[in-house]
Write a protein that holds these residues in place. Structure first.
Motif, PDB file in Angstrom:
ATOM      1  N   ARG A 132      19.100   2.050  78.635  1.00 53.31           N
ATOM      2  CA  ARG A 132      19.712   2.300  77.138  1.00 53.31           C
ATOM      3  C   ARG A 132      20.379   3.227  77.061  1.00 53.31           C
ATOM      4  O   ARG A 132      21.260   2.134  76.072  1.00 53.31           O
ATOM      5  N   VAL A 133      20.818   4.243  77.437  1.00 55.07           N
ATOM      6  CA  VAL A 133      21.774   4.892  76.953  1.00 55.07           C
ATOM      7  C   VAL A 133      23.089   4.110  77.736  1.00 55.07           C
ATOM      8  O   VAL A 133      23.980   4.822  76.564  1.00 55.07           O
ATOM      9  N   GLY A 134      23.288   3.788  78.649  1.00 57.18           N
ATOM     10  CA  GLY A 134      24.287   3.575  79.237  1.00 57.18           C
ATOM     11  C   GLY A 134      25.092   2.169  78.082  1.00 57.18           C
ATOM     12  O   GLY A 134      26.145   1.307  78.717  1.00 57.18           O
TER      13      GLY A 134
ATOM     14  N   LEU B  21      13.342  19.290  82.680  1.00 52.66           N
ATOM     15  CA  LEU B  21      13.769  18.538  83.799  1.00 52.66           C
ATOM     16  C   LEU B  21      12.742  17.496  83.860  1.00 52.66           C
ATOM     17  O   LEU B  21      14.408  16.239  83.831  1.00 52.66           O
ATOM     18  N   PHE B  22      12.489  16.300  83.324  1.00 54.72           N
ATOM     19  CA  PHE B  22      12.778  15.341  82.768  1.00 54.72           C
ATOM     20  C   PHE B  22      13.169  14.679  82.049  1.00 54.72           C
ATOM     21  O   PHE B  22      14.135  13.481  81.878  1.00 54.72           O
ATOM     22  N   SER B  23      13.695  15.379  80.475  1.00 53.33           N
ATOM     23  CA  SER B  23      14.506  15.643  80.272  1.00 53.33           C
ATOM     24  C   SER B  23      15.796  15.561  80.924  1.00 53.33           C
ATOM     25  O   SER B  23      17.276  14.432  80.331  1.00 53.33           O
ATOM     26  N   HIS B  24      16.333  15.803  81.676  1.00 50.70           N
ATOM     27  CA  HIS B  24      17.470  16.024  82.406  1.00 50.70           C
ATOM     28  C   HIS B  24      17.334  14.996  83.358  1.00 50.70           C
ATOM     29  O   HIS B  24      18.652  13.914  83.249  1.00 50.70           O
ATOM     30  N   LEU B  25      16.535  14.631  83.671  1.00 50.29           N
ATOM     31  CA  LEU B  25      16.778  13.319  84.867  1.00 50.29           C
ATOM     32  C   LEU B  25      16.409  12.143  84.426  1.00 50.29           C
ATOM     33  O   LEU B  25      17.843  10.914  84.774  1.00 50.29           O
ATOM     34  N   PHE B  26      16.231  11.907  83.036  1.00 47.41           N
ATOM     35  CA  PHE B  26      16.747  10.259  82.090  1.00 47.41           C
ATOM     36  C   PHE B  26      17.440  10.558  81.162  1.00 47.41           C
ATOM     37  O   PHE B  26      17.279   9.831  79.628  1.00 47.41           O
ATOM     38  N   LYS B  27      18.953  11.171  80.967  1.00 41.46           N
ATOM     39  CA  LYS B  27      19.705  11.473  80.531  1.00 41.46           C
ATOM     40  C   LYS B  27      19.432  12.005  79.150  1.00 41.46           C
ATOM     41  O   LYS B  27      20.016  11.518  77.298  1.00 41.46           O
ATOM     42  N   GLY B  28      17.864  12.842  79.017  1.00 41.96           N
ATOM     43  CA  GLY B  28      18.289  13.954  77.577  1.00 41.96           C
ATOM     44  C   GLY B  28      19.145  14.700  77.719  1.00 41.96           C
ATOM     45  O   GLY B  28      20.291  15.327  78.546  1.00 41.96           O
ATOM     46  N   ASP B  29      19.165  15.181  75.956  1.00 44.42           N
ATOM     47  CA  ASP B  29      19.768  16.565  75.501  1.00 44.42           C
ATOM     48  C   ASP B  29      18.892  17.783  75.990  1.00 44.42           C
ATOM     49  O   ASP B  29      18.633  18.000  75.395  1.00 44.42           O
ATOM     50  N   VAL B  30      19.584  18.133  77.206  1.00 48.08           N
ATOM     51  CA  VAL B  30      18.701  19.340  78.099  1.00 48.08           C
ATOM     52  C   VAL B  30      19.182  20.584  77.443  1.00 48.08           C
ATOM     53  O   VAL B  30      17.641  21.375  77.210  1.00 48.08           O
ATOM     54  N   ALA B  31      20.128  20.519  76.313  1.00 50.20           N
ATOM     55  CA  ALA B  31      20.314  21.456  75.439  1.00 50.20           C
ATOM     56  C   ALA B  31      18.955  21.763  74.270  1.00 50.20           C
ATOM     57  O   ALA B  31      18.525  22.831  73.576  1.00 50.20           O
ATOM     58  N   LEU B  32      19.235  20.844  73.879  1.00 56.19           N
ATOM     59  CA  LEU B  32      17.863  20.773  72.676  1.00 56.19           C
ATOM     60  C   LEU B  32      16.328  20.586  73.155  1.00 56.19           C
ATOM     61  O   LEU B  32      16.696  21.144  72.195  1.00 56.19           O
ATOM     62  N   ASN B  33      16.293  19.752  74.227  1.00 52.72           N
ATOM     63  CA  ASN B  33      15.439  20.242  75.083  1.00 52.72           C
ATOM     64  C   ASN B  33      15.080  21.339  75.017  1.00 52.72           C
ATOM     65  O   ASN B  33      14.023  22.008  74.850  1.00 52.72           O
ATOM     66  N   ILE B  34      15.143  22.339  75.813  1.00 52.78           N
ATOM     67  CA  ILE B  34      15.692  23.495  76.102  1.00 52.78           C
ATOM     68  C   ILE B  34      15.036  24.394  75.026  1.00 52.78           C
ATOM     69  O   ILE B  34      14.432  25.534  74.385  1.00 52.78           O
ATOM     70  N   THR B  35      15.706  23.933  73.554  1.00 51.42           N
ATOM     71  CA  THR B  35      15.912  24.539  72.215  1.00 51.42           C
ATOM     72  C   THR B  35      14.653  24.141  71.742  1.00 51.42           C
ATOM     73  O   THR B  35      13.542  25.238  70.934  1.00 51.42           O
ATOM     74  N   LEU B  36      13.806  22.933  71.874  1.00 51.38           N
ATOM     75  CA  LEU B  36      12.641  22.663  70.910  1.00 51.38           C
ATOM     76  C   LEU B  36      11.224  23.670  71.769  1.00 51.38           C
ATOM     77  O   LEU B  36      10.269  23.502  71.786  1.00 51.38           O
ATOM     78  N   THR B  37      11.885  23.749  73.611  1.00 50.00           N
ATOM     79  CA  THR B  37      10.955  24.161  74.101  1.00 50.00           C
ATOM     80  C   THR B  37      10.433  25.525  74.189  1.00 50.00           C
ATOM     81  O   THR B  37       9.008  26.103  72.925  1.00 50.00           O
TER      82      THR B  37
ATOM     83  N   GLY C 222      20.487  10.501  73.068  1.00 46.49           N
ATOM     84  CA  GLY C 222      20.029  11.616  74.028  1.00 46.49           C
ATOM     85  C   GLY C 222      18.984  12.510  73.643  1.00 46.49           C
ATOM     86  O   GLY C 222      18.190  13.281  74.361  1.00 46.49           O
ATOM     87  N   GLN C 223      18.915  13.058  72.137  1.00 50.44           N
ATOM     88  CA  GLN C 223      18.372  13.893  71.629  1.00 50.44           C
ATOM     89  C   GLN C 223      16.651  12.849  71.231  1.00 50.44           C
ATOM     90  O   GLN C 223      15.579  14.041  70.948  1.00 50.44           O
ATOM     91  N   ALA C 224      16.601  12.276  71.405  1.00 49.23           N
ATOM     92  CA  ALA C 224      16.073  11.114  70.826  1.00 49.23           C
ATOM     93  C   ALA C 224      15.018  11.192  72.152  1.00 49.23           C
ATOM     94  O   ALA C 224      13.813  11.604  72.490  1.00 49.23           O
ATOM     95  N   ILE C 225      15.167  11.004  73.486  1.00 44.23           N
ATOM     96  CA  ILE C 225      14.780  10.923  74.951  1.00 44.23           C
ATOM     97  C   ILE C 225      14.546  12.675  74.522  1.00 44.23           C
ATOM     98  O   ILE C 225      13.251  13.167  75.494  1.00 44.23           O
ATOM     99  N   ALA C 226      14.895  14.027  74.471  1.00 42.39           N
ATOM    100  CA  ALA C 226      14.367  15.197  74.449  1.00 42.39           C
ATOM    101  C   ALA C 226      13.420  15.636  73.622  1.00 42.39           C
ATOM    102  O   ALA C 226      12.319  16.049  74.198  1.00 42.39           O
ATOM    103  N   SER C 227      12.945  14.819  72.504  1.00 39.74           N
ATOM    104  CA  SER C 227      12.009  15.367  71.629  1.00 39.74           C
ATOM    105  C   SER C 227      10.882  14.147  72.767  1.00 39.74           C
ATOM    106  O   SER C 227      10.389  14.224  72.200  1.00 39.74           O
ATOM    107  N   SER C 228      11.498  13.023  73.129  1.00 43.85           N
ATOM    108  CA  SER C 228      10.057  12.029  73.797  1.00 43.85           C
ATOM    109  C   SER C 228       9.453  12.976  74.535  1.00 43.85           C
ATOM    110  O   SER C 228       8.299  13.219  74.841  1.00 43.85           O
TER     111      SER C 228
END
Length: 291
Positions: A281-283, A86-102, A226-232
């Motif tokens: 920073r993403v924008g 959810l945090f990844s989605h809210l803050f422009k992370g790569d949610v697909a990668l986030n789901i994979t990591l989880t 975006g992937q770094a945000i997901a990782s974070s």
């Protein structure tokens, strides 16, 4: 805290949270590793190797009492929670990668969580009073993997229903965690001030450093923003409910669950503030596309 909250409510809570994770997953989420091997490898390296080492350093440096130290390392070994997505989605992370990591972290934790927690117990020489019986470890991860599998099956067979349940399950997960934290702190009311004094600094530092490392290390390896945000978010937002469950139901020590409860207080605030900072920073940054 031998009450209905832990013996009945806590397993149900963990099951619901893991079911919610399954509702987000498909087999493609596991196969995605092949498309982003570097991002996945770096994030998992941070989660499995760097975080426990960092946590151990904080525990030793701050000279935490044995049970609180074990609790910190148990937390460090716990995978990311569904809230990380959810945090990844809210803050422009790569949610697909986030789901994979989880997904991967939840499976890998079947091995790493008991190993790291066992090492912590041995370090403090508490094997005579605190132990992780194999049968209990198996039960814990059955409680994790079975609901995830059921959620994935629902996602595959009833995708519209799974999508409609996403928001209620996420909200329910946050409410459940809040109830658990309140219950634990109420049970230990006479010691809360002492616990916060002893573990508050460690939990706060560990949370802040986890979020920072989860972002900075992937960026140092050339991972896109975006992937770094997901990782974070994956590395900084732990499955505190799992850590609390293991502490109370497997290790049978409420005090070991205190770091996870205290960490959760920092986690939501720090992840929000950090997400607001890095998402800006993403924008303004245009990263090249990397495989």
């Amino acid at each position: 805290m031998d009450s209905a909250l832990t013996t009945i409510g806590l397993p149900i809570a963990l099951g619901i949270i893991m079911l919610g994770l399954g509702l987000d997953l498909t087999l493609a989420d596991f196969r995605r590793v092949a498309r982003h091997p570097r991002a996945v490898a770096v994030a998992l390296g941070c989660q499995i190797l760097l975080l426990p080492a960092l946590c151990f350093g904080l525990v030793v440096l701050l000279d935490l009492p044995a049970l609180l130290g074990i609790g910190m390392l148990l937390l460090a070994a716990s995978p990311g929670g569904t809230t990380a997505n959810l945090f990844s989605h809210l803050f422009k992370g790569d949610v697909a990668l986030n789901i994979t990591l989880t997904a991967l972290n939840s499976v890998i934790a079947v091995i790493t969580l008991p190993v790291i927690t066992g090492l912590a117990i041995n370090y403090y020489d508490r094997g005579d009073s605190v132990s992780m019986p194999l049968i209990e470890v198996v039960k814990v991860f059955a409680l994790i993997l079975v609901p995830v599998g059921i959620g994935m099956l629902i996602k595959a067979r009833l995708p519209e229903f799974a999508a409609s349940m996403d928001r209620p399950v996420r909200i329910g997960s946050a409410v459940i965690l809040a109830i658990l934290i309140v219950g634990i702190l109420a049970d230990q009311a006479e010691n809360v001030g002492d616990y916060l004094a002893k573990v508050g600094l460690a939990a706060g530092l560990f949370c802040a450093l986890s979020l920072l490392i989860g972002y900075a290390v992937p960026r140092a390896f050339g991972i896109v923003e975006g992937q770094a945000i997901a990782s974070s978010m994956e590395i900084g937002v732990h499955n505190a409910t799992l850590a609390i469950f293991v502490a109370v139901e497997v290790l049978d020590e409420v005090e070991i669950s205190i770091p996870a409860a205290v960490y959760s207080l920092f986690m939501f605030a720090f992840a929000t503030l950090w997400g607001m900072f890095i998402s800006r920073r993403v924008g303004t940054r245009k990263d090249p596309v990397r495989a």
